[in-house]
Design an enzyme around this catalytic site. Structure first.
Site, PDB file in Angstrom:
ATOM      1  N   TYR A 134     -87.498 -34.331  -5.742  1.00 34.23           N
ATOM      2  CA  TYR A 134     -86.973 -33.010  -5.051  1.00 34.23           C
ATOM      3  C   TYR A 134     -85.406 -33.510  -5.105  1.00 34.23           C
ATOM      4  O   TYR A 134     -84.850 -34.558  -4.369  1.00 34.23           O
ATOM      5  CB  TYR A 134     -87.439 -33.173  -3.534  1.00 34.23           C
ATOM      6  CG  TYR A 134     -86.736 -31.943  -2.652  1.00 34.23           C
ATOM      7  CD1 TYR A 134     -85.966 -31.069  -3.324  1.00 34.23           C
ATOM      8  CD2 TYR A 134     -87.339 -31.740  -1.543  1.00 34.23           C
ATOM      9  CE1 TYR A 134     -85.406 -30.079  -2.522  1.00 34.23           C
ATOM     10  CE2 TYR A 134     -86.953 -30.749  -0.839  1.00 34.23           C
ATOM     11  CZ  TYR A 134     -85.971 -30.038  -1.009  1.00 34.23           C
ATOM     12  OH  TYR A 134     -85.513 -28.876  -0.058  1.00 34.23           O
ATOM     13  N   LYS A 162     -88.365 -30.740  -8.104  1.00 31.19           N
ATOM     14  CA  LYS A 162     -87.947 -29.521  -7.503  1.00 31.19           C
ATOM     15  C   LYS A 162     -86.322 -29.546  -7.654  1.00 31.19           C
ATOM     16  O   LYS A 162     -85.768 -30.524  -7.283  1.00 31.19           O
ATOM     17  CB  LYS A 162     -88.216 -29.414  -6.028  1.00 31.19           C
ATOM     18  CG  LYS A 162     -87.525 -27.890  -5.665  1.00 31.19           C
ATOM     19  CD  LYS A 162     -87.615 -27.714  -4.119  1.00 31.19           C
ATOM     20  CE  LYS A 162     -86.847 -26.696  -3.832  1.00 31.19           C
ATOM     21  NZ  LYS A 162     -86.466 -26.569  -2.331  1.00 31.19           N
ATOM     22  N   ILE A 206     -89.363 -22.739  -6.176  1.00 32.20           N
ATOM     23  CA  ILE A 206     -89.673 -23.064  -4.561  1.00 32.20           C
ATOM     24  C   ILE A 206     -88.360 -22.291  -3.892  1.00 32.20           C
ATOM     25  O   ILE A 206     -87.213 -22.940  -3.973  1.00 32.20           O
ATOM     26  CB  ILE A 206     -89.524 -24.441  -4.313  1.00 32.20           C
ATOM     27  CG1 ILE A 206     -91.125 -25.030  -5.018  1.00 32.20           C
ATOM     28  CG2 ILE A 206     -90.002 -24.729  -2.666  1.00 32.20           C
ATOM     29  CD1 ILE A 206     -91.074 -26.632  -4.854  1.00 32.20           C
TER      30      ILE A 206
END
Length: 295
Positions: A134, A162, A206
């Protein structure tokens, strides 16, 4: 990388007036997202993860997983500054049975790329649940370089990344890694790049903005998966336009939470020292929500 796309909403965490977590209101937001067709990411940036205790993150995840009850996927963020605590949280989430564990880069501690490789490898070695890198350097001051992502993509339990950096160039570089490593999926964080990311090979998005516009986010996905490029583009145009209008007022996660509060006060405010509500700004937010027929 899979051709079928998917969306996760970076779910807000709801609070009572005394700043304790309102689990029932949070469950209601989960039901709303699942009904729209979205998956859930909890304890992320939009979920006030940095203001939650270890035990609260565990209980929050248990509540979200129970409410979803297999109807959607659940990813939870375990990232903390220290590898030790990140591993401990990840083991709890592994026990609960989430679909993925996102690990935000350490914050406050400046890391080398070798340090990031050790950090993520240690976490991925400690659990059986797939781990997702992330990257959000504006908030953590640590950036996962594309070459570092390429090295980590070879780990059998690191399933993707992400990207919330906001730079299209970096997202392109991560997607190049995904094309080289078939089991490494890329998820776009910037709300204005959802459709573009799908077109260029991302597995999914996301999105924090989906808290306010869940159906529009889901429509980008369903149209794209059905081959309806015009429909996906139209939904993205609405989504991107709303993003521009809302985010020009200030810090995006705070504005998402406040816009949702204007729509449904049960979500509560964020924990202090988050920005206090501003009546004048609330009027501006309300006008934007009316413009897009959200209230």
């Amino acid at each position: 990388m899979s051709s079928q796309k998917e969306a996760f909403v970076a779910l807000v965490t709801c609070f009572n007036d005394d700043e304790t977590i309102n689990y029932e209101a949070t469950r209601a937001q989960v039901r709303r997202q699942v009904a729209a067709g979205n998956n859930i990411m909890c304890a992320g940036t939009n979920g006030d993860f940095s203001a939650l205790t270890f035990d609260e993150k565990v209980k929050l995840t248990e509540e979200v997983v129970a409410e979803v009850d297999g109807r959607a996927k659940v990813i939870v963020n375990a990232g903390m500054p220290a590898t030790f605590e990140t591993v401990a949280l990840s083991k709890e989430f592994d026990r609960i049975g989430v679909d993925g564990i996102a690990v935000i880069t350490p914050f406050f501690i400046a890391c080398t790329q070798d340090g990031l490789i050790r950090h993520f490898t240690t976490v991925a070695d400690a659990v059986s649940t797939p781990v997702y890198l992330y990257d959000i350097p504006a908030r953590t001051q640590n950036h996962i370089e594309p070459e570092t992502a390429r090295a980590l993509a070879k780990h059998p339990n690191i399933a993707g990344i992400k990207d919330s950096g906001g730079a299209q160039e970096t997202l392109e570089q991560y997607m190049a890694v995904g094309r080289e490593e078939e089991a490494f999926d890329v998820y776009s964080g910037p709300d204005h790049l959802v459709h573009w990311a799908f077109q260029n090979g991302a597995k999914g998005a996301i999105s924090g903005l989906g808290n306010v516009m869940p159906e529009v986010l889901a429509r980008i996905v369903t149209c794209f998966n059905a081959g309806d490029e015009a429909g996906a583009a139209a939904a993205q145009e609405t989504y991107g336009s709303f993003r521009t209008d809302l985010y020009k007022l200030g810090y995006p996660p705070a504005l998402v939470k406040r816009a949702l509060w204007v729509m449904d006060p049960s979500v509560g405010a964020s924990r202090q020292p988050a920005l206090l509500p501003d009546p004048e700004q609330d009027k501006q937010i309300e006008a934007i929500l009316r413009k897009y027929e959200l209230i």
